[in-house]
Motif scaffolding. Sequence first.
Motif, mmCIF file in Angstrom:
data_model
loop_
_atom_site.group_PDB
_atom_site.id
_atom_site.type_symbol
_atom_site.label_atom_id
_atom_site.label_comp_id
_atom_site.label_asym_id
_atom_site.label_seq_id
_atom_site.Cartn_x
_atom_site.Cartn_y
_atom_site.Cartn_z
ATOM 1 N N THR A 23 0.602 -1.429 -0.116
ATOM 2 C CA THR A 23 0.175 -0.027 -0.080
ATOM 3 C C THR A 23 0.454 1.138 0.123
ATOM 4 O O THR A 23 2.387 1.418 0.197
ATOM 5 C CB THR A 23 -0.421 -0.312 1.541
ATOM 6 O OG1 THR A 23 -0.268 0.658 2.747
ATOM 7 C CG2 THR A 23 -2.249 -1.526 1.384
ATOM 8 N N SER A 24 0.001 2.243 -0.684
ATOM 9 C CA SER A 24 0.649 3.540 -0.581
ATOM 10 C C SER A 24 0.359 4.631 -0.890
ATOM 11 O O SER A 24 -0.931 5.134 -1.257
ATOM 12 C CB SER A 24 1.815 3.557 -1.961
ATOM 13 O OG SER A 24 3.050 3.912 -1.830
ATOM 14 N N GLY A 43 3.767 9.370 -1.747
ATOM 15 C CA GLY A 43 3.967 8.182 -2.587
ATOM 16 C C GLY A 43 5.092 7.708 -2.969
ATOM 17 O O GLY A 43 5.298 7.091 -3.666
ATOM 18 N N SER A 47 5.520 3.679 -3.563
ATOM 19 C CA SER A 47 6.036 3.548 -5.309
ATOM 20 C C SER A 47 7.451 2.986 -5.560
ATOM 21 O O SER A 47 7.791 2.126 -6.129
ATOM 22 C CB SER A 47 6.175 4.877 -5.708
ATOM 23 O OG SER A 47 4.817 4.892 -6.603
ATOM 24 N N THR A 51 8.280 -0.876 -7.070
ATOM 25 C CA THR A 51 9.346 -1.413 -8.164
ATOM 26 C C THR A 51 10.239 -2.116 -7.642
ATOM 27 O O THR A 51 11.067 -3.086 -8.107
ATOM 28 C CB THR A 51 10.148 -0.057 -8.670
ATOM 29 O OG1 THR A 51 8.594 1.229 -8.600
ATOM 30 C CG2 THR A 51 10.764 -0.033 -9.692
ATOM 31 N N PHE A 62 -0.507 -3.032 -5.895
ATOM 32 C CA PHE A 62 -0.235 -2.120 -5.699
ATOM 33 C C PHE A 62 -1.273 -0.923 -4.581
ATOM 34 O O PHE A 62 -2.036 -0.762 -6.626
ATOM 35 C CB PHE A 62 0.201 -1.148 -6.192
ATOM 36 C CG PHE A 62 1.329 0.394 -6.098
ATOM 37 C CD1 PHE A 62 2.066 -0.268 -4.852
ATOM 38 C CD2 PHE A 62 0.625 1.084 -6.557
ATOM 39 C CE1 PHE A 62 3.267 1.430 -4.489
ATOM 40 C CE2 PHE A 62 1.465 2.317 -6.177
ATOM 41 C CZ PHE A 62 2.113 2.195 -5.616
ATOM 42 N N THR A 64 -3.242 2.165 -4.129
ATOM 43 C CA THR A 64 -2.590 3.610 -3.574
ATOM 44 C C THR A 64 -3.428 4.588 -3.617
ATOM 45 O O THR A 64 -4.838 3.976 -4.025
ATOM 46 C CB THR A 64 -1.411 3.213 -4.857
ATOM 47 O OG1 THR A 64 -1.239 5.129 -4.863
ATOM 48 C CG2 THR A 64 -1.919 4.005 -6.354
ATOM 49 N N ALA A 71 2.619 5.768 -10.737
ATOM 50 C CA ALA A 71 2.380 4.402 -10.204
ATOM 51 C C ALA A 71 2.760 3.903 -10.879
ATOM 52 O O ALA A 71 3.685 4.240 -12.531
ATOM 53 C CB ALA A 71 0.781 3.433 -10.603
ATOM 54 N N VAL A 77 -2.167 -2.533 -10.372
ATOM 55 C CA VAL A 77 -2.495 -0.670 -9.141
ATOM 56 C C VAL A 77 -4.292 -0.630 -9.690
ATOM 57 O O VAL A 77 -4.327 -1.230 -10.159
ATOM 58 C CB VAL A 77 -2.033 0.638 -10.085
ATOM 59 C CG1 VAL A 77 -2.424 1.394 -9.534
ATOM 60 C CG2 VAL A 77 -0.555 0.125 -10.741
ATOM 61 N N PRO A 79 -6.301 2.243 -7.338
ATOM 62 C CA PRO A 79 -7.012 2.839 -7.175
ATOM 63 C C PRO A 79 -7.521 2.739 -5.886
ATOM 64 O O PRO A 79 -8.487 3.223 -6.450
ATOM 65 C CB PRO A 79 -6.834 3.780 -7.812
ATOM 66 C CG PRO A 79 -7.225 3.235 -9.037
ATOM 67 C CD PRO A 79 -6.872 2.019 -8.845
#
Lengths: 228, 228
Positions: A23-24, A43, A47, A51, A62, A64, A71, A77, A79
């Motif tokens: 999570t970010s 973030g 991120s 990566t 991910f 976010t 991202a 991803v 969101p």
Amino acid sequence: EIIAAIDAALSDGPLKGKHILVTSGPTHEPIDPVRYIANRSSGAQGSAIATALAALGAEVSFVTGPADVPAPQNVRVIPVQTAREMLQAVQAAPAADAAVFAAAVADWHVTNAGDSKIKKDGSGLPQLEFAENPDILATVSQMKQGRPKLVVGFAAETDDVIAHATAKRARKGCDWIVANDVSPATGIMGGTENAVTLISDDGAEAWPRMGKDAVAQRLAQRIAEVLL
Amino acid sequence: EIIAAIDAALSDGPLKGKHILVTSGPTHEPIDPVRYIANRSSGAQGSAIATALAALGAEVSFVTGPADVPAPQNVRVIPVQTAREMLQAVQAAPAADAAVFAAAVADWHVTNAGDSKIKKDGSGLPQLEFAENPDILATVSQMKQGRPKLVVGFAAETDDVIAHATAKRARKGCDWIVANDVSPATGIMGGTENAVTLISDDGAEAWPRMGKDAVAQRLAQRIAEVLL
């Protein structure tokens, strides 16, 4: 992008075949249709971690909030805006071998958020009522079934960093806490560098200040050692 | 960039020699060192207006909160965070021939904002106390000396747009209000288009929905007609 995806699929990194949830970013908690409560997380660290994990061959989900940074590539991803949406997304994700909760999740949401813009005139000052948000880190750390083998939380503190972070680790039930000092004077929140302390069963291990990418690569390497 | 600057300096547009103040973007009002109250203004409309005014030859002072979009070229950029900082910057700017207040200024700030991060544990829910922010539009509209010839406010409403905006114009004492409907369903806040109504002594003039750049150019042209 296609070539990068093929590279990742063919990657023989140490995390090949592992699924890691990251999570970010911040969460945004609405006050009314135009106003919200936010926090200064860019973030960038989350991120970078995603990566670095993908570069070691992991399949990364991910989740976010509305981050400033783009991202990462080669990750799935998801969101979200609010803490409650973030928990739903985390719970809906496939079972993970490890989970890294780098998001700066709002502790509270506004329970009397309006459907219309709050007017300044006549109605006086706003009376915001708050309720605690779900505790995503504790929820996952304390799962009875399907708990990731390694659960990593973050602690962004402004004072007594190690003490607060050590207490947080015990309270949540996670395996590691990555603690950092986000006092404005450090320039870490929103900046490109980070100075973290990794708190685990082995105690507190202070890492030198380095770029967020370097922190991410070192953390990803440590995660790979645990999952091997 | 240099060529653009030379172009502007050599420009013979209808606003050559005029100084115009433009505010843009949201303001951020701190809750503690990491949390703040924000709003969904991207700064896109304000940036487009500053660009359009500069293209007509105006010298533009651009006071901007933390916007999503980059600041325009060929303007003097004064970045601020809070509404109180924005007022200070507006009052510190040189006397203006016209002022366009496109920023989405927070109506309130938190009076008990903390120097340390508010902790979730033990201390219960946050009790935020608010005070009204200074009213930048009213302050400038009601200046006894040095008032810009034309003061333009914005009204972002979610219901009864024309009625609210007309009342706002009378209450603030500005010359024009550019009113728009920022209900989430319109997609205007954060989007690329705008549908505005220009409210002046002549009544309410609804403009068709168009790109924010086109709104800006039309508004800049109208401002030039007044200042000629």
